[in-house]
Design a protein around this motif. Sequence first.
Motif, PDB file in Angstrom:
ATOM      1  N   GLU A   1       0.595  -1.259  -0.005  1.00 45.51           N
ATOM      2  CA  GLU A   1      -0.112  -0.134   0.030  1.00 45.51           C
ATOM      3  C   GLU A   1       1.023   1.281  -0.284  1.00 45.51           C
ATOM      4  O   GLU A   1       0.611   2.159  -0.736  1.00 45.51           O
ATOM      5  N   LEU A   2       1.916   1.090   0.747  1.00 43.25           N
ATOM      6  CA  LEU A   2       2.822   2.465   0.764  1.00 43.25           C
ATOM      7  C   LEU A   2       3.486   2.702  -0.579  1.00 43.25           C
ATOM      8  O   LEU A   2       3.747   3.732  -0.928  1.00 43.25           O
ATOM      9  N   ARG A   3       3.849   1.484  -1.304  1.00 36.79           N
ATOM     10  CA  ARG A   3       4.481   1.599  -2.392  1.00 36.79           C
ATOM     11  C   ARG A   3       3.791   2.355  -3.422  1.00 36.79           C
ATOM     12  O   ARG A   3       4.011   3.231  -4.345  1.00 36.79           O
ATOM     13  N   SER A   4       2.266   1.874  -3.502  1.00 38.04           N
ATOM     14  CA  SER A   4       1.091   2.663  -4.372  1.00 38.04           C
ATOM     15  C   SER A   4       1.053   4.128  -3.982  1.00 38.04           C
ATOM     16  O   SER A   4       1.206   5.049  -4.701  1.00 38.04           O
ATOM     17  N   ILE A   5       0.996   4.478  -2.728  1.00 41.71           N
ATOM     18  CA  ILE A   5       1.011   5.691  -2.455  1.00 41.71           C
ATOM     19  C   ILE A   5       2.234   6.616  -2.579  1.00 41.71           C
ATOM     20  O   ILE A   5       1.921   7.847  -3.059  1.00 41.71           O
ATOM     21  N   ASP A   6       3.304   6.209  -2.492  1.00 41.13           N
ATOM     22  CA  ASP A   6       4.687   6.782  -3.044  1.00 41.13           C
ATOM     23  C   ASP A   6       4.695   7.165  -4.537  1.00 41.13           C
ATOM     24  O   ASP A   6       4.849   8.195  -4.957  1.00 41.13           O
ATOM     25  N   ARG A   7       3.989   6.250  -5.288  1.00 41.95           N
ATOM     26  CA  ARG A   7       3.831   6.561  -6.776  1.00 41.95           C
ATOM     27  C   ARG A   7       2.844   7.566  -6.793  1.00 41.95           C
ATOM     28  O   ARG A   7       2.971   8.658  -7.948  1.00 41.95           O
ATOM     29  N   TYR A   8       1.539   7.516  -6.062  1.00 37.44           N
ATOM     30  CA  TYR A   8       0.544   8.825  -6.364  1.00 37.44           C
ATOM     31  C   TYR A   8       1.423  10.089  -5.830  1.00 37.44           C
ATOM     32  O   TYR A   8       1.039  10.962  -6.385  1.00 37.44           O
ATOM     33  N   LEU A   9       2.239  10.120  -4.583  1.00 36.06           N
ATOM     34  CA  LEU A   9       2.674  11.311  -4.291  1.00 36.06           C
ATOM     35  C   LEU A   9       3.836  11.830  -5.153  1.00 36.06           C
ATOM     36  O   LEU A   9       3.982  13.008  -5.047  1.00 36.06           O
ATOM     37  N   THR A  10       4.389  10.920  -6.025  1.00 34.64           N
ATOM     38  CA  THR A  10       5.618  11.375  -6.743  1.00 34.64           C
ATOM     39  C   THR A  10       4.720  11.975  -8.096  1.00 34.64           C
ATOM     40  O   THR A  10       5.440  13.286  -8.366  1.00 34.64           O
ATOM     41  N   ILE A  11       3.584  11.650  -8.396  1.00 40.53           N
ATOM     42  CA  ILE A  11       2.903  12.460  -9.404  1.00 40.53           C
ATOM     43  C   ILE A  11       2.540  13.572  -8.987  1.00 40.53           C
ATOM     44  O   ILE A  11       2.441  14.717  -9.765  1.00 40.53           O
ATOM     45  N   GLU A  12       1.799  13.828  -7.808  1.00 37.73           N
ATOM     46  CA  GLU A  12       1.268  14.760  -7.297  1.00 37.73           C
ATOM     47  C   GLU A  12       2.298  15.899  -6.805  1.00 37.73           C
ATOM     48  O   GLU A  12       1.986  17.096  -7.114  1.00 37.73           O
ATOM     49  N   ARG A  13       3.480  15.397  -6.492  1.00 37.73           N
ATOM     50  CA  ARG A  13       4.596  16.431  -6.495  1.00 37.73           C
ATOM     51  C   ARG A  13       5.070  17.258  -7.378  1.00 37.73           C
ATOM     52  O   ARG A  13       5.535  18.126  -7.630  1.00 37.73           O
ATOM     53  N   ALA A  14       4.953  16.377  -8.774  1.00 33.27           N
ATOM     54  CA  ALA A  14       5.336  16.864  -9.929  1.00 33.27           C
ATOM     55  C   ALA A  14       4.235  18.033 -10.483  1.00 33.27           C
ATOM     56  O   ALA A  14       4.503  18.766 -11.105  1.00 33.27           O
ATOM     57  N   ARG A  15       3.060  18.030  -9.774  1.00 38.20           N
ATOM     58  CA  ARG A  15       2.033  18.820 -10.080  1.00 38.20           C
ATOM     59  C   ARG A  15       1.844  20.105  -9.294  1.00 38.20           C
ATOM     60  O   ARG A  15       2.041  21.328  -9.773  1.00 38.20           O
ATOM     61  N   PHE A  16       2.244  20.077  -7.919  1.00 41.20           N
ATOM     62  CA  PHE A  16       2.294  20.865  -6.784  1.00 41.20           C
ATOM     63  C   PHE A  16       3.788  21.494  -6.571  1.00 41.20           C
ATOM     64  O   PHE A  16       3.778  22.613  -6.172  1.00 41.20           O
ATOM     65  N   GLY A  17       4.631  20.923  -7.044  1.00 41.10           N
ATOM     66  CA  GLY A  17       5.868  21.250  -6.613  1.00 41.10           C
ATOM     67  C   GLY A  17       6.181  21.308  -5.277  1.00 41.10           C
ATOM     68  O   GLY A  17       5.858  20.442  -4.532  1.00 41.10           O
ATOM     69  N   GLU A  18       6.884  22.338  -4.872  1.00 38.67           N
ATOM     70  CA  GLU A  18       7.425  22.668  -3.625  1.00 38.67           C
ATOM     71  C   GLU A  18       6.171  22.881  -2.627  1.00 38.67           C
ATOM     72  O   GLU A  18       6.189  22.642  -1.368  1.00 38.67           O
ATOM     73  N   ARG A  19       4.976  23.193  -3.231  1.00 42.24           N
ATOM     74  CA  ARG A  19       3.891  23.199  -2.048  1.00 42.24           C
ATOM     75  C   ARG A  19       3.691  22.132  -1.397  1.00 42.24           C
ATOM     76  O   ARG A  19       2.846  22.160  -0.180  1.00 42.24           O
TER      77      ARG A  19
END
Length: 395
Positions: free
Chosen positions: A249-267
Amino acid sequence: MGANLAGGLIIVLLVAALGGAVYAVIRHRGRRAIATAAQRATYDVLHIAELAAEPLRSGLTEAAAGKAIRHLRTLTGAAGIVVTDARRVLAFDGIGEHHRDQAAAAAAKAVTAGRPTVLGSRDLPCDLVDCPIRGAVVVPLAQREGALVALSDGPPAPGLVQATAETARWVGTQLALAELDTSRARLARAEVRALRAQISPHFIYNALTAIASFVRTDPELARELILEFAEFTRYSFRAHGEFTTLAEELRSIDRYLTIERARFGERLQVRLQIAPEVLPVTLPFLCLQPLVENAVRHGLSRKPGMGTVSIVARDAGAECHITVEDDGVGMDPAALLNADDATDAGQHVGLRNVDDRLRSVFGDGFGIVVDTAPDAGTKVSMRVPKFHPGVRSGT
């Protein structure tokens, strides 16, 4: 004359044989019917139990107790019978109703103590000179949901004590079956909501838009994000397995957050604190990921400036304690209580879905706890047993 005598004797023997055969047939048929007092008593008890079981299978409510109470008094043989929940009398039948409040108080004590109690006439003082009640037997129901109180018109005999205890145990079994039926229905509803909540259409659109923005400026990053997105969707749409491990579950969450960080940047900032001992813990599939999605989509995306999502998983002996927390805009706690299951209200559906699935699998003591307020962020906590019968990854 001798011939006539012989013939008459033969006829008598034939009639006797025929009569014996008829008697044997009738006796054999009688054995298949309810012929003895013991058989009749067994039938009566089972029939009465069936009549009481039907309403009890809907749970320990005032309506159910009212329909079952007369049959329960028959099963115990008590002069009067009282059914209570943990707080009040639900139903009464028989004589001695003026002892109703005393029965409720005795039931509450027995439920708290978790053991049967036998009361004498001194324990049931009464102003009525001709009051027939001389004692009572109080037996808590299973899981201390309530109690069965049998009033006696004489000192409570061992037979009444045993009958009340067995009847209370049987009632507890019916209530457990009622809870099982409720859990199955809850799980079925949760599974339907889980299919809807597995992946948000908004996330797919936003993810593809973010990836497209890097195709020309940073092709390598765009390629990496496409692979992460593919793995994320593969996990979310997998068709087998009701359970997964915390590590998966944490591996999938890490992938999700990787994509969201690309969208939100440093926010978007992420903080992880995971005890290695709890990584193999089994939990329902997609019960943690929706909490993280809620934190980003509903908590941080509406917050100006930088926001942080914290995921903590601690080793707590026989349990794993997990929290997902954000410092975003928060929400009104009353909105959680008034959320409509029939409408996809975003985070409300996700939270209700996770809560229902945890309770269905592990029991009502393992739902989520939400701590939130407007402009104060949101913290969602859950407890997961490290080992639970019938729960293992890949099933």
